[in-house]
Design a protein around this motif. Structure first.
Motif, mmCIF file in Angstrom:
data_model
loop_
_atom_site.group_PDB
_atom_site.id
_atom_site.type_symbol
_atom_site.label_atom_id
_atom_site.label_comp_id
_atom_site.label_asym_id
_atom_site.label_seq_id
_atom_site.Cartn_x
_atom_site.Cartn_y
_atom_site.Cartn_z
ATOM 1 N N VAL A 1 0.867 -1.177 0.000
ATOM 2 C CA VAL A 1 0.000 0.000 0.000
ATOM 3 C C VAL A 1 0.904 1.228 0.000
ATOM 4 C CG1 VAL A 1 -1.776 1.290 1.231
ATOM 5 C CG2 VAL A 1 -1.833 -1.223 1.223
ATOM 6 N N SER A 2 0.773 2.040 -1.046
ATOM 7 C CA SER A 2 1.544 3.280 -1.170
ATOM 8 C C SER A 2 0.694 4.399 -0.581
ATOM 9 C CB SER A 2 1.852 3.538 -2.649
ATOM 10 O OG SER A 2 2.401 4.813 -2.832
ATOM 11 N N ALA A 3 0.771 4.567 0.747
ATOM 12 C CA ALA A 3 -0.153 5.481 1.433
ATOM 13 C C ALA A 3 0.395 6.912 1.465
ATOM 14 C CB ALA A 3 -0.384 4.988 2.854
ATOM 15 N N VAL A 4 -0.505 7.854 1.698
ATOM 16 C CA VAL A 4 -0.146 9.272 1.835
ATOM 17 C C VAL A 4 -0.726 9.772 3.150
ATOM 18 C CG1 VAL A 4 -0.483 11.588 0.868
ATOM 19 C CG2 VAL A 4 -0.153 9.626 -0.665
ATOM 20 N N HIS A 5 0.015 10.580 3.871
ATOM 21 C CA HIS A 5 -0.497 11.122 5.133
ATOM 22 C C HIS A 5 -1.297 12.401 4.871
ATOM 23 C CE1 HIS A 5 0.461 11.551 9.714
ATOM 24 N NE2 HIS A 5 -0.810 11.426 9.460
ATOM 25 N N ILE B 1 -5.347 2.521 7.721
ATOM 26 C CA ILE B 1 -4.878 1.980 6.431
ATOM 27 C C ILE B 1 -3.779 0.936 6.681
ATOM 28 C CG2 ILE B 1 -3.572 2.575 4.329
ATOM 29 C CD1 ILE B 1 -5.119 5.310 4.393
ATOM 30 N N ALA B 2 -2.815 1.298 7.544
ATOM 31 C CA ALA B 2 -1.701 0.376 7.821
ATOM 32 C C ALA B 2 -2.197 -0.884 8.525
ATOM 33 C CB ALA B 2 -0.641 1.087 8.663
ATOM 34 N N GLY C 1 -1.301 -8.994 5.292
ATOM 35 C CA GLY C 1 0.097 -9.353 5.011
ATOM 36 C C GLY C 1 0.755 -8.414 4.025
ATOM 37 N N ALA C 2 0.150 -7.230 3.834
ATOM 38 C CA ALA C 2 0.712 -6.245 2.889
ATOM 39 C C ALA C 2 1.585 -5.241 3.635
ATOM 40 C CB ALA C 2 -0.425 -5.507 2.179
ATOM 41 N N LEU C 3 2.537 -4.653 2.920
ATOM 42 C CA LEU C 3 3.390 -3.604 3.491
ATOM 43 C C LEU C 3 2.756 -2.235 3.242
ATOM 44 C CD1 LEU C 3 6.955 -4.704 2.292
ATOM 45 C CD2 LEU C 3 5.934 -5.047 4.569
ATOM 46 N N ILE D 1 1.504 4.728 14.019
ATOM 47 C CA ILE D 1 0.854 4.590 12.704
ATOM 48 C C ILE D 1 0.909 3.133 12.253
ATOM 49 C CG2 ILE D 1 1.051 5.195 10.251
ATOM 50 C CD1 ILE D 1 2.009 7.976 11.165
ATOM 51 N N GLY D 2 2.026 2.474 12.507
ATOM 52 C CA GLY D 2 2.157 1.076 12.111
ATOM 53 C C GLY D 2 2.585 0.888 10.667
ATOM 54 N N CYS D 3 3.218 1.915 10.085
ATOM 55 C CA CYS D 3 3.694 1.776 8.703
ATOM 56 C C CYS D 3 5.016 0.997 8.685
ATOM 57 C CB CYS D 3 3.863 3.139 8.043
ATOM 58 S SG CYS D 3 4.942 4.252 8.959
ATOM 59 N N ASP D 4 5.343 0.425 7.527
ATOM 60 C CA ASP D 4 6.596 -0.334 7.390
ATOM 61 C C ASP D 4 7.730 0.564 6.907
ATOM 62 O OD1 ASP D 4 5.622 -3.195 7.854
ATOM 63 O OD2 ASP D 4 4.164 -2.363 6.468
ATOM 64 N N ALA D 5 7.374 1.600 6.201
ATOM 65 C CA ALA D 5 8.369 2.568 5.725
ATOM 66 C C ALA D 5 7.695 3.924 5.631
ATOM 67 C CB ALA D 5 8.924 2.150 4.367
#
Ligand SMILES: Cc1ncc(COP(=O)(O)O)c(C=O)c1O
Length: 417
Positions: free
Chosen positions: A175-179, A193-194, A201-203, A222-226
């Motif tokens: 998931v290419s998320a935006v804040h 989202i995260a 099982g997605a990043l 937030i729980g994001c991977d990057a």
């Protein structure tokens, strides 16, 4: 406090946290804030005098003793940047990498994820132009599936639609998320989202370019991977600087297409080893002076306190939005879910770049964001461009009042034409 409009539009009352921002002191140490009303932190925030001085001092040292020698002399301070960035983001220092722009950080991370045919990237409508084009290119050239999720009624990513997209996704899923986007004051529900991504099982790779420095951002919460952010905007660092966070758990799975001296060691004719920290994605060459300047900016942000900064900017943003909406001929362009300090609007009968030009004549700096910077957002909302206003801690109610007064005059003149 009233902000200068006859209809009595006013900013929400200051909370104890907002009172912690001493705007006069911020202005006193920011030469650029004197003599103008600068509302373009989302483009490039004004550096403090200390950030400028630190940057120039290192350039002088490079001039005097040579670039490599100067870097060696400042190695400890350069290393501190990672500690400071980690403190700001709630990460560990070995999870931080430096880049020269958010775009190059995102590019390096997505390169290192090595997605291929049948893998899926899920993206929001709020995606920034360079990341959207990157994803479209991955779809066109690498056979990666791209799913752009629709918005909900509040204007953020529709979480039910995201859940469906995750359910239908194939292969490895990112998931290419935006804040916070470039094109409005929207704050996306990034923790939700995260969490949904993690369940599948997605990043989640988060573009926090417009939020870090503006909003209190904690990568673990937030729980994001990057995460990627740039130095020059709400962090008020020099241009050509950026930071990334890569969660320890994802570092071992990365494999950059372009190892460099900084992140890898060429051990024999066909072999190399890779740094196990986030720095595996860095390049050797860097603007050391700018990074030392960024270090000063990060320390200033931490000393000021992100909660107080966020409260100040959110309050200015809310006041601006309310007052702009009350001006005849002005339409606030932010979606409902817009609690950030970024505010966007249009003026009936006058293109946004002309509004920006008229404001500039009055020494008020804003910027026009064209649909070509946010086609999935502005383009799908039928907006050619919007005027974007983005205050920082060197702005106060008086600045906001002057801006609003001038916008009201411009809107009146535009409707009279
Ligand atoms: C939301 C967002 N993401 C990414 C970027 C790209 O940042 P950079 O210019 O540092 O690559 C921007 C720049 O405006 C942005 O607003």
């Amino acid at each position: 406090m009233t902000i200068g409009l006859e209809d009595g539009a006013s900013l929400p009352p200051a909370t104890p946290a907002t009172a912690a921002i001493d705007v006069a002191a911020e202005r006193a140490r920011t030469a650029g804030a004197l003599g103008r009303r600068y509302f373009n932190a989302a483009g490039a925030g004004l550096m403090s005098d200390a950030v400028l001085e630190r940057t120039i001092r290192h350039l002088r040292l490079e001039h005097g003793v040579g670039g490599y020698e100067a870097a060696r002399a400042m190695a400890d301070e350069a290393a501190e940047l990672y500690e400071t960035a980690a403190a700001l983001l709630g990460a560990a220092a070995d999870e931080i990498a430096c880049f020269d722009s958010a775009t190059s950080g995102l590019r390096s991370i997505f390169d290192a994820l090595r997605l291929g045919p049948g893998d899926t990237v899920i993206a929001p409508r709020s995606s920034y132009v360079s990341q959207a084009l990157r994803l479209l290119a991955m779809k066109r050239h690498a056979g990666v599936r791209l799913d752009v999720v629709p918005n909900d009624a509040a204007g953020g990513m529709d979480l039910e639609a995201l859940e469906r997209a995750l359910g239908q996704a194939t292969g490895r899923v990112v998931v290419s998320a935006v804040h916070v986007p470039t094109s409005s004051g929207l704050v996306e529900p990034v923790a939700a989202i995260a969490a949904l991504a993690r369940d599948r099982g997605a990043l989640t790779v988060l573009d926090a370019t417009q939020s870090v420095g503006q909003i209190d951002v904690d990568v673990r919460a937030i729980g994001c991977d990057a995460l990627v952010t740039t130095g020059r905007k709400f962090l008020r660092g020099p241009r050509g600087t950026a930071l990334a966070y890569l969660r320890r758990g994802v570092l071992d799975g990365l494999g950059t297409w372009a190892p460099d001296v900084r992140g890898a060691v060429w051990t024999s004719a066909d072999e190399w080893t890779t740094d196990r920290t986030a720095r595996q994605l860095e390049t050797w060459e860097a603007a050391v002076a700018a990074r030392l300047g960024l270090g000063v900016a990060l320390r200033e942000a931490l000393d000021r306190g992100m909660a107080a900064t966020e409260a100040h900017l959110v309050r200015l943003g809310a006041g601006l939005r309310g007052a702009l909406a009350a001006i005849d001929g002005v339409t606030v362009a932010d979606p409902p879910a817009s609690p950030s300090g970024i505010v966007t609007f249009t003026v009936a009968g006058l293109p946004s770049n002309q509004v920006v030009g008229r404001l500039r004549e009055a020494r008020i700096d804003t910027i026009a964001i064209p649909a070509s910077h946010a086609q999935w957002d502005l383009g799908t909302r039928g907006l050619d461009s919007v005027v974007r206003v983005s205050p920082h801690v060197y702005n106060d109610e008086a600045d906001v009042g002057v801006l609003l007064g001038r916008v009201a005059e411009i809107a009146t003149e535009a409707t009279a034409r």
